[in-house]
Scaffold this motif. Structure first.
Motif, PDB file in Angstrom:
ATOM      1  N   GLU A  93       0.805  -1.218   0.000  1.00 34.33           N
ATOM      2  CA  GLU A  93       0.000   0.000   0.000  1.00 34.33           C
ATOM      3  C   GLU A  93       0.838   1.269   0.000  1.00 34.33           C
ATOM      4  OE1 GLU A  93      -2.638  -0.415   3.287  1.00 34.33           O
ATOM      5  OE2 GLU A  93      -3.905  -1.898   2.265  1.00 34.33           O
ATOM      6  N   ASN A  94       2.155   1.136   0.088  1.00 32.00           N
ATOM      7  CA  ASN A  94       3.002   2.330  -0.006  1.00 32.00           C
ATOM      8  C   ASN A  94       3.769   2.359  -1.328  1.00 32.00           C
ATOM      9  OD1 ASN A  94       4.888   0.341   0.404  1.00 32.00           O
ATOM     10  ND2 ASN A  94       5.471   1.000   2.453  1.00 32.00           N
ATOM     11  N   MET A  95       3.372   1.499  -2.266  1.00 34.09           N
ATOM     12  CA  MET A  95       4.017   1.434  -3.575  1.00 34.09           C
ATOM     13  C   MET A  95       2.991   1.747  -4.668  1.00 34.09           C
ATOM     14  SD  MET A  95       7.279   0.473  -3.244  1.00 34.09           S
ATOM     15  CE  MET A  95       7.653  -0.205  -4.858  1.00 34.09           C
ATOM     16  N   VAL A  96       3.441   2.417  -5.719  1.00 38.62           N
ATOM     17  CA  VAL A  96       2.623   2.607  -6.921  1.00 38.62           C
ATOM     18  C   VAL A  96       3.370   1.957  -8.076  1.00 38.62           C
ATOM     19  CG1 VAL A  96       1.496   4.697  -6.111  1.00 38.62           C
ATOM     20  CG2 VAL A  96       3.644   4.891  -7.348  1.00 38.62           C
ATOM     21  N   PHE A  97       2.621   1.380  -9.002  1.00 35.77           N
ATOM     22  CA  PHE A  97       3.224   0.525 -10.027  1.00 35.77           C
ATOM     23  C   PHE A  97       3.017   1.080 -11.425  1.00 35.77           C
ATOM     24  CE2 PHE A  97       1.900  -2.157  -6.434  1.00 35.77           C
ATOM     25  CZ  PHE A  97       3.139  -2.633  -6.051  1.00 35.77           C
ATOM     26  N   ALA A  98       4.003   0.868 -12.264  1.00 39.31           N
ATOM     27  CA  ALA A  98       3.963   1.338 -13.644  1.00 39.31           C
ATOM     28  C   ALA A  98       2.723   0.812 -14.355  1.00 39.31           C
ATOM     29  CB  ALA A  98       5.225   0.891 -14.383  1.00 39.31           C
ATOM     30  N   GLY A  99       2.071   1.693 -15.115  1.00 38.45           N
ATOM     31  CA  GLY A  99       0.898   1.298 -15.874  1.00 38.45           C
ATOM     32  C   GLY A  99      -0.413   1.516 -15.153  1.00 38.45           C
ATOM     33  N   THR A 100      -0.390   1.809 -13.833  1.00 42.94           N
ATOM     34  CA  THR A 100      -1.613   2.086 -13.091  1.00 42.94           C
ATOM     35  C   THR A 100      -1.927   3.579 -13.153  1.00 42.94           C
ATOM     36  OG1 THR A 100      -0.420   2.333 -10.986  1.00 42.94           O
ATOM     37  CG2 THR A 100      -1.187   0.129 -11.578  1.00 42.94           C
ATOM     38  N   THR A 101      -3.109   3.964 -12.692  1.00 46.06           N
ATOM     39  CA  THR A 101      -3.572   5.351 -12.851  1.00 46.06           C
ATOM     40  C   THR A 101      -4.043   5.930 -11.522  1.00 46.06           C
ATOM     41  OG1 THR A 101      -4.315   4.794 -15.087  1.00 46.06           O
ATOM     42  CG2 THR A 101      -5.125   6.839 -14.155  1.00 46.06           C
ATOM     43  N   VAL A 102      -3.697   7.196 -11.284  1.00 47.98           N
ATOM     44  CA  VAL A 102      -4.144   7.899 -10.079  1.00 47.98           C
ATOM     45  C   VAL A 102      -5.575   8.373 -10.292  1.00 47.98           C
ATOM     46  CG1 VAL A 102      -3.696   9.821  -8.511  1.00 47.98           C
ATOM     47  CG2 VAL A 102      -1.783   8.681  -9.638  1.00 47.98           C
ATOM     48  N   VAL A 103      -6.484   7.948  -9.414  1.00 48.73           N
ATOM     49  CA  VAL A 103      -7.888   8.359  -9.551  1.00 48.73           C
ATOM     50  C   VAL A 103      -8.305   9.346  -8.473  1.00 48.73           C
ATOM     51  CG1 VAL A 103      -8.594   6.226 -10.684  1.00 48.73           C
ATOM     52  CG2 VAL A 103      -8.693   6.360  -8.205  1.00 48.73           C
ATOM     53  N   ASN A 104      -7.482   9.501  -7.436  1.00 53.57           N
ATOM     54  CA  ASN A 104      -7.852  10.418  -6.364  1.00 53.57           C
ATOM     55  C   ASN A 104      -6.583  10.850  -5.619  1.00 53.57           C
ATOM     56  OD1 ASN A 104      -8.773  10.186  -3.075  1.00 53.57           O
ATOM     57  ND2 ASN A 104      -9.765  11.715  -4.348  1.00 53.57           N
ATOM     58  N   GLY A 105      -6.409  12.163  -5.428  1.00 58.51           N
ATOM     59  CA  GLY A 105      -5.300  12.676  -4.638  1.00 58.51           C
ATOM     60  C   GLY A 105      -4.037  12.918  -5.441  1.00 58.51           C
ATOM     61  N   SER A 106      -3.012  13.387  -4.749  1.00 55.79           N
ATOM     62  CA  SER A 106      -1.700  13.600  -5.364  1.00 55.79           C
ATOM     63  C   SER A 106      -0.625  13.297  -4.333  1.00 55.79           C
ATOM     64  CB  SER A 106      -1.566  15.036  -5.876  1.00 55.79           C
ATOM     65  OG  SER A 106      -1.673  15.967  -4.809  1.00 55.79           O
ATOM     66  N   CYS A 107       0.595  13.038  -4.800  1.00 54.24           N
ATOM     67  CA  CYS A 107       1.659  12.613  -3.898  1.00 54.24           C
ATOM     68  C   CYS A 107       3.030  12.852  -4.515  1.00 54.24           C
ATOM     69  CB  CYS A 107       1.507  11.130  -3.552  1.00 54.24           C
ATOM     70  SG  CYS A 107       1.774  10.050  -4.985  1.00 54.24           S
ATOM     71  N   ILE A 108       4.071  12.697  -3.678  1.00 55.04           N
ATOM     72  CA  ILE A 108       5.457  12.724  -4.113  1.00 55.04           C
ATOM     73  C   ILE A 108       6.018  11.313  -3.920  1.00 55.04           C
ATOM     74  CG2 ILE A 108       7.740  13.718  -3.740  1.00 55.04           C
ATOM     75  CD1 ILE A 108       5.772  15.726  -4.779  1.00 55.04           C
ATOM     76  N   CYS A 109       6.696  10.800  -4.942  1.00 56.66           N
ATOM     77  CA  CYS A 109       7.199   9.417  -4.908  1.00 56.66           C
ATOM     78  C   CYS A 109       8.689   9.358  -5.238  1.00 56.66           C
ATOM     79  CB  CYS A 109       6.444   8.552  -5.913  1.00 56.66           C
ATOM     80  SG  CYS A 109       4.682   8.425  -5.620  1.00 56.66           S
ATOM     81  N   ILE A 110       9.313   8.255  -4.800  1.00 57.95           N
ATOM     82  CA  ILE A 110      10.701   7.959  -5.137  1.00 57.95           C
ATOM     83  C   ILE A 110      10.694   6.789  -6.114  1.00 57.95           C
ATOM     84  CG2 ILE A 110      12.990   7.403  -4.233  1.00 57.95           C
ATOM     85  CD1 ILE A 110      11.762   8.055  -1.416  1.00 57.95           C
ATOM     86  N   VAL A 111      11.351   6.967  -7.258  1.00 60.87           N
ATOM     87  CA  VAL A 111      11.435   5.882  -8.235  1.00 60.87           C
ATOM     88  C   VAL A 111      12.314   4.770  -7.672  1.00 60.87           C
ATOM     89  CG1 VAL A 111      12.192   5.207 -10.539  1.00 60.87           C
ATOM     90  CG2 VAL A 111      11.085   7.425 -10.186  1.00 60.87           C
ATOM     91  N   ILE A 112      11.776   3.547  -7.613  1.00 59.49           N
ATOM     92  CA  ILE A 112      12.509   2.397  -7.073  1.00 59.49           C
ATOM     93  C   ILE A 112      13.073   1.529  -8.195  1.00 59.49           C
ATOM     94  CG2 ILE A 112      12.344   0.348  -5.606  1.00 59.49           C
ATOM     95  CD1 ILE A 112      12.140   2.988  -4.099  1.00 59.49           C
ATOM     96  N   THR A 113      12.227   1.148  -9.128  1.00 59.65           N
ATOM     97  CA  THR A 113      12.678   0.312 -10.250  1.00 59.65           C
ATOM     98  C   THR A 113      12.110   0.856 -11.555  1.00 59.65           C
ATOM     99  OG1 THR A 113      10.819  -1.207  -9.915  1.00 59.65           O
ATOM    100  CG2 THR A 113      12.931  -1.801  -8.904  1.00 59.65           C
ATOM    101  N   THR A 114      12.830   0.641 -12.628  1.00 66.20           N
ATOM    102  CA  THR A 114      12.423   1.130 -13.942  1.00 66.20           C
ATOM    103  C   THR A 114      12.486   0.001 -14.961  1.00 66.20           C
ATOM    104  OG1 THR A 114      14.698   1.781 -14.418  1.00 66.20           O
ATOM    105  CG2 THR A 114      13.263   3.470 -13.480  1.00 66.20           C
ATOM    106  N   ALA A 115      11.918   0.283 -16.124  1.00 62.60           N
ATOM    107  CA  ALA A 115      12.023  -0.600 -17.290  1.00 62.60           C
ATOM    108  C   ALA A 115      11.595  -2.032 -16.965  1.00 62.60           C
ATOM    109  CB  ALA A 115      13.439  -0.546 -17.851  1.00 62.60           C
ATOM    110  N   MET A 116      12.439  -3.009 -17.284  1.00 63.35           N
ATOM    111  CA  MET A 116      12.083  -4.413 -17.171  1.00 63.35           C
ATOM    112  C   MET A 116      12.064  -4.908 -15.726  1.00 63.35           C
ATOM    113  SD  MET A 116      11.354  -5.340 -20.192  1.00 63.35           S
ATOM    114  CE  MET A 116      11.257  -7.113 -20.033  1.00 63.35           C
TER     115      MET A 116
END
Length: 774
Positions: free
Chosen positions: A214-237
Motif C-alpha cells: 500500500e506504499n508502492m505505486v506501479f507502472a501502468g496504473t492510474t491515479v484516480v484520487n489525490g496527489s503525492c510525491i514518490c521515489i522511483v525504485i525500479t524502472t524498465a524491465m
C-alpha cells in the motif's frame, strides 16, 4: 537502520523501509531531487525506462515454419516426385503433365502466405504493453520541477509528483501525500476491482503480495484520487509490468501443438508409412516384368535387367503414391476452420489463430478471471436500507441494473415519487457528497472518479426527482440541455438538481482514521448542513441519532444499533461493499461558513479536526454496492457443466468477494463447504508440487483469489502437465502471461485487454475465399 549496500543488492524490499531510509539508500533529498550528473551516471547503469523490445522472427523463419507440418512435407515430396514424372513425360503430355505439381505447390504457397500474414498480425502482445506506459511526468531535478519530462528518462532515485489522472511511469515508493488521500486504479495489473488506498507507512513484510504493498505505486496504473510525491525504485524491465512482459515471452517459448496439429501429424506419419509400404509392394510384385533369368540346376542364370521397364513400374508406384496423398486436405481443413471462425465472428467471438477453433472444442478446463470477465467491472448499487416509522423496522429496497447506464434496470417496486425524509436525505448525500461522474463513449457508459461514487450517482437517477413538481419543472430543461451538448456527455438530471439545490461550500476529504468523507452544503433556507458517507461501523460510532421516515430524530440505542449492524452483516455476506450515509444540521462555527475567508477555514486545512466536525451525526441509511456478474454467466456455467468442462475462477480480488460472486453464479452451492475449494494464490504456491496437483483434480481448487500473474501462469502450466486442454479467459494485463501459456487464450469483452490482439474480420473472409478458390 538498514545497512547501506549497492542498489542492485538490496537485502530488503523498499516497501519495508521508511521514507528516510529509502531517500538515504538512493542518495537523494526530497526537496532537491537528483542532479543532472547523477542522472547521467545512473542512466549508464540502469538504461532507459522503457520495456525491452523483443526481436521478432525473421521473415524467412516464419516462411519455413509454415512448412513444418507432416502433411505439408508429404505434399512437398509428392509435388517433387510429380514434377520429376512430368519432366520425363513432358515430351508426350506437354504442359498438362505439370498441372498436378503446380496445383500442389500453389496450395502450399498460398497457405504459407496467409500463415505468415496472420502470424505477423498476431504477435503484438508486447507492443500493447508499451501503450500502457506514460509519455511524460513531473520530475524534480536539480531543485526544480520539470513539468513534462519524458518518462523514458527516469532513473532509480528520481523524485516524481503524481496527480489525478496521471499514469504511473515506474514502480515507486510513496514518500509524501499532498492530499489527505491517494487512490490508484490498478485492476488491470492486480485484478482488484476497487481503487487501492495508498499511504507512506512501511510494511514490515518481506514476502508481500502485490495488492498489500500500500506504499508502492506501479507502472501502468492510474491515479484516480489525490496527489503525492514518490521515489522511483525500479524502472524498465524490473518493474511489475516488465516482469509480466518477461512472463509473456517465457510463455510464448512454451507454446505446444494444438490437439488438431498433433492428430494431423500422427495421421501424416501413419499415412506416409502406409503409402510407402504399399508403393514398395506394388513395385516389387512387378519385378518379373523388368527382371528375367533362366534356372539351371536350381540356380538362376542368364539374369537380364530392363532399366526402362524398372523405371516404368517405379513411375506407376509413385503415381499410386501421389494419388493416395490427400493434397486437398490442408485446404479443406483450413476452409472448415475459417468457416468456423466466421460463424464465431457473427457471435462477436473473433479468433486469432484458426486451429483455436478446434482446440476450443477439445477444452476440458476453463480458467476464468473474475473482474471484467465474470463481472461487468462496473460498480452498481444492488440494495439499500433506511429505517421506517420506528427504530425497530428497516426498509430494504432492491435495485436492478449492472452498468453505469441510468436506464439499465431500476428500483424494484419503486412507488416513491414523493419521497419521505429518509429517502430525500439519502438521495441528497449520494448526489452531493460525490466527486464522480458518468459519461457515454459511444459504446458504453463509463465512470470518471471512484467507481463507488459513480454508482451512487446512478442510484440517484434511478430514484428520480424528489416530487412531481421538481420532476416536471426540470424535465424540459434537461432534454434541451442534452440535445445541445456533445453526444458523449451525459447530464444526470436528478444529480444536477440536487447540486443546484444544495450548494457545496467545503469538502472534508477521506482519510484512513475516520474512514469517511463529507461536504458542507448551503441549503435553500440559507443554513449549512454536513453530508457524510463512509464505513458503516465508523459512522455508527459517531452517530447520536437516527432519522425515521417522517423526518423525526430519535436517539440511537443499543437495540437500534444491533439491528443496523445485523442488516450490515447480511449485506456484507452477499459480497456487497457497504457505505453508510449520515448528516448533521447543527454545525456550530461552521453553520455560516461560506468561503476560505471565513474565520473557521483554518480548521478545514487540518484533517485532525475532521473527526470532531463529523461527530453527533444523524444516521440515515446504508447502500450496498458491488461489481455484479454478467447476466449471461450463470447459463454459461451450466452449459459448461453439461458439456463436461470444468470451470475455475482465478482472480486478484479478495477471497470473500470472489466466493460471494461464485456462489451467485452457482459455481458453488449456497451451503457448500469451501475447504480445499477456495484458496489464495499465496496459499496455493506454498503447497508442495504433489499437493498442488492433488488440489487441481476434479473435486478441488475451484477458486483462487489474490492471484498474481505468476500464480495464474503456474496454475495453467500444472493443468497442462496433467493432460488438460486449458482455456484461459481474462481482460487485464495481469491475465496476459496465463492467456499466452494456455491452449486457448480468450480476451473478454469490448473493454478486454489489448494483450491478446485479435485477427480482423476481413482477414478471416479473405482466408475463406482464398481456399475456396484453390
Amino acid at each position: 537502520m538498514h545497512m547501506k549496500v549497492p542498489m542492485e543488492e538490496k537485502p530488503f524490499p523498499a516497501w519495508s523501509w521508511s521514507v528516510d531510509e529509502c531517500l538515504e539508500e538512493y542518495g537523494v533529498k526530497l526537496e532537491k531531487g537528483l542532479s543532472s550528473n547523477e542522472v547521467q551516471k545512473r542512466r549508464e547503469k540502469y538504461g532507459w525506462n522503457e520495456l525491452a523490445k523483443e526481436k521478432g522472427k525473421p521473415l524467412w523463419k516464419l516462411v519455413l515454419e509454415q512448412f513444418d507440418d507432416m502433411l505439408v512435407k508429404i505434399l512437398l515430396a509428392a509435388a517433387f516426385i510429380s514434377f520429376l514424372l512430368a519432366y520425363f513425360e513432358g515430351s508426350e503430355s506437354g504442359f498438362e503433365a505439370y498441372v498436378e505439381p503446380l496445383v500442389i505447390i500453389l496450395i502450399l504457397v498460398l497457405n504459407a502466405i496467409v500463415g505468415v500474414w496472420q502470424e505477423n498480425n498476431a504477435e503484438k502482445a508486447l507492443e500493447a504493453l508499451k501503450e500502457l506506459q506514460c509519455e511524460s511526468i513531473k520530475v524534480l531535478r536539480d531543485g526544480y520541477f520539470v513539468p513534462d519530462l519524458p518518462a523514458r528518462e527516469l532513473v532509480p532515485g528520481d523524485i516524481v509528483e503524481l496527480r489525478v489522472g496521471d499514469k504511473v511511469p515506474a514502480d515507486m515508493r510513496v514518500a509524501a501525500l499532498k492530499t489527505s488521500t491517494l487512490r490508484l486504479e490498478q485492476s488491470s495489473l492486480t485484478g482488484e476491482a476497487m481503487p487501492v488506498l495508498k499511504g507512506t507507512n512501511p510494511i514490515f513484510m518481506d514476502d508481500c503480495e502485490l495488492q498489500a504493498k500500500e506504499n508502492m505505486v506501479f507502472a501502468g496504473t492510474t491515479v484516480v484520487n489525490g496527489s503525492c510525491i514518490c521515489i522511483v525504485i525500479t524502472t524498465a524491465m524490473n518493474t511489475e509490468i516488465g516482469k509480466i512482459q518477461k512472463q509473456i515471452h517465457e510463455a510464448s517459448l512454451e507454446e505446444s501443438d494444438t490437439p488438431l496439429k498433433k492428430k494431423l501429424d500422427e495421421f501424416g506419419g501413419r499415412l506416409t508409412t502406409s503409402i510407402g509400404i504399399v508403393c514398395l509392394v506394388v513395385w516389387i510384385i512387378n519385378y518379373k516384368n523388368f527382371i528375367s533369368w533362366d534356372v539351371v540346376d536350381g540356380w538362376p542364370t542368364n539374369i537380364q535387367f530392363s532399366f526402362q521397364k524398372c523405371t516404368y513400374y517405379f513411375k506407376i508406384a509413385v503415381a499410386l503414391a501421389v494419388a493416395a496423398i490427400p493434397e486437398g486436405l490442408p485446404a479443406v481443413i483450413t476452409t472448415c476452420l475459417a468457416l468456423g471462425t466466421r460463424k464465431m465472428a457473427q457471435k462477436n467471438a473473433i479468433v486469432r489463430k484458426l486451429p483455436s477453433v478446434e482446440t476450443l472444442g477439445c477444452t476440458t478446463v476453463i480458467c476464468s478471471d473474475k473482474t471484467g470477465t465474470l463481472t461487468t467491472n462496473q460498480m452498481s448499487a444492488t440494495e439499500f436500507f433506511t429505517l421506517g416509522g420506528k427504530t425497530t423496522a428497516c426498509r430494504v429496497i432492491s435495485v436492478e441494473g449492472t452498468t453505469y447506464d441510468p436506464k439499465d434496470g431500476g428500483i424494484v417496486d419503486w412507488t416513491c415519487y414523493n419521497m419521505d425524509a429518509n429517502l430525500l436525505a439519502m438521495a441528497e448525500i449520494c448526489a452531493v457528497c460525490n466527486d464522480a461522474g458518468v459519461y457515454f463513449d459511444g459504446r458504453l457508459f463509463r465512470a470518471t472518479g471512484l467507481p463507488t461514487e459513480a454508482a451512487l450517482k446512478v442510484l440517484v437517477e434511478k430514484m428520480g426527482f424528489p416530487d412531481t413538481k421538481s420532476r416536471n419543472k426540470t424535465h424540459d430543461a434537461l432534454v434541451a440541455t442534452n440535445n445541445m451538448v456533445d453526444c458523449n456527455t451525459l447530464k444526470l438530471g436528478c444529480c444536477e438538481w440536487w447540486n443546484r439545490r444544495s450548494k457545496r461550500v467545503a469538502t472534508l476529504e477521506f482519510d484512513r482514521v475516520r474512514k469517511s468523507m463529507s461536504v458542507i452544503v448551503r441549503e435553500p433556507d440559507g443554513q449549512n448542513r454536513l453530508l457524510v458517507k463512509g464505513a458503516v461501523e465508523s459512522l455508527l460510532e459517531r452517530s447520536s441519532y437516527v432519522q425515521l421516515a417522517d423526518g423525526s430524530l430519535v436517539p440511537i440505542d443499543d437495540q437500534c444499533r444491533e439491528l443496523l449492524l445485523q442488516r450490515l452483516h447480511e449485506m456484507s455476506s452477499k459480497g456487497l461493499r457497504c457505505l453508510g450515509l449520515a448528516c448533521k444540521d447543527e454545525l456550530g462555527e461552521f453553520s455560516d461558513y461560506y468561503a476560505d475567508t471565513h474565520p473557521a477555514h483554518k480548521k478545514l486545512l487540518d484533517p485532525t479536526y475532521y473527526s470532531s466536525i463529523e461527530s453527533d451525526l444523524i444516521f440515515v441509511g446504508v447502500v450496498g454496492l458491488r461489481d455484479p456478474p454478467r447476466e449471461e454467466v450463470h447459463k454459461a456455467i451450466e452449459d459448461c457443466k453439461q458439456a463436461g468442462i470444468r470451470v475455475m475462477v482465478i482472480t486478484g480480488d479478495n477471497k470473500s468477494t470472489a466466493e460471494a460472486i461464485c456462489k451467485e453464479i452457482k459455481l458453488f452451492s449456497t451451503d457448500e463447504d469451501l475447504t480445499g475449494q477456495s484458496l489464495t494464490g499465496k496459499e496455493f504456491m506454498s503447497l508442495s508440487h504433489s499437493e498442488q496437483v492433488k488440489l487441481l483434480l476434479r473435486n478441488g481448487g475451484k477458486v483462487f483469489s489474490r492471484a498474481e500473474p505468476r500464480h495464474k501462469q503456474e496454475i495453467v502450466r500444472l493443468l497442462k502437465e496433467m493432460g488438460e486442454i486449458v482455456a484461459m479467459t481474462g481482460d487485464g494485463v495481469n491475465d496476459a502471461p496465463a492467456l499466452k501459456l494456455a491452449d486457448i487464450g480468450i480476451a473478454m469483452g469490448i473493454t478486454g485487454t489489448e494483450m491478446t490482439i485479435l485477427v480482423p474480420l476481413f482477414q478471416l473472409s479473405l482466408r475463406v475465399a482464398l481456399f475456396i478458390i484453390t
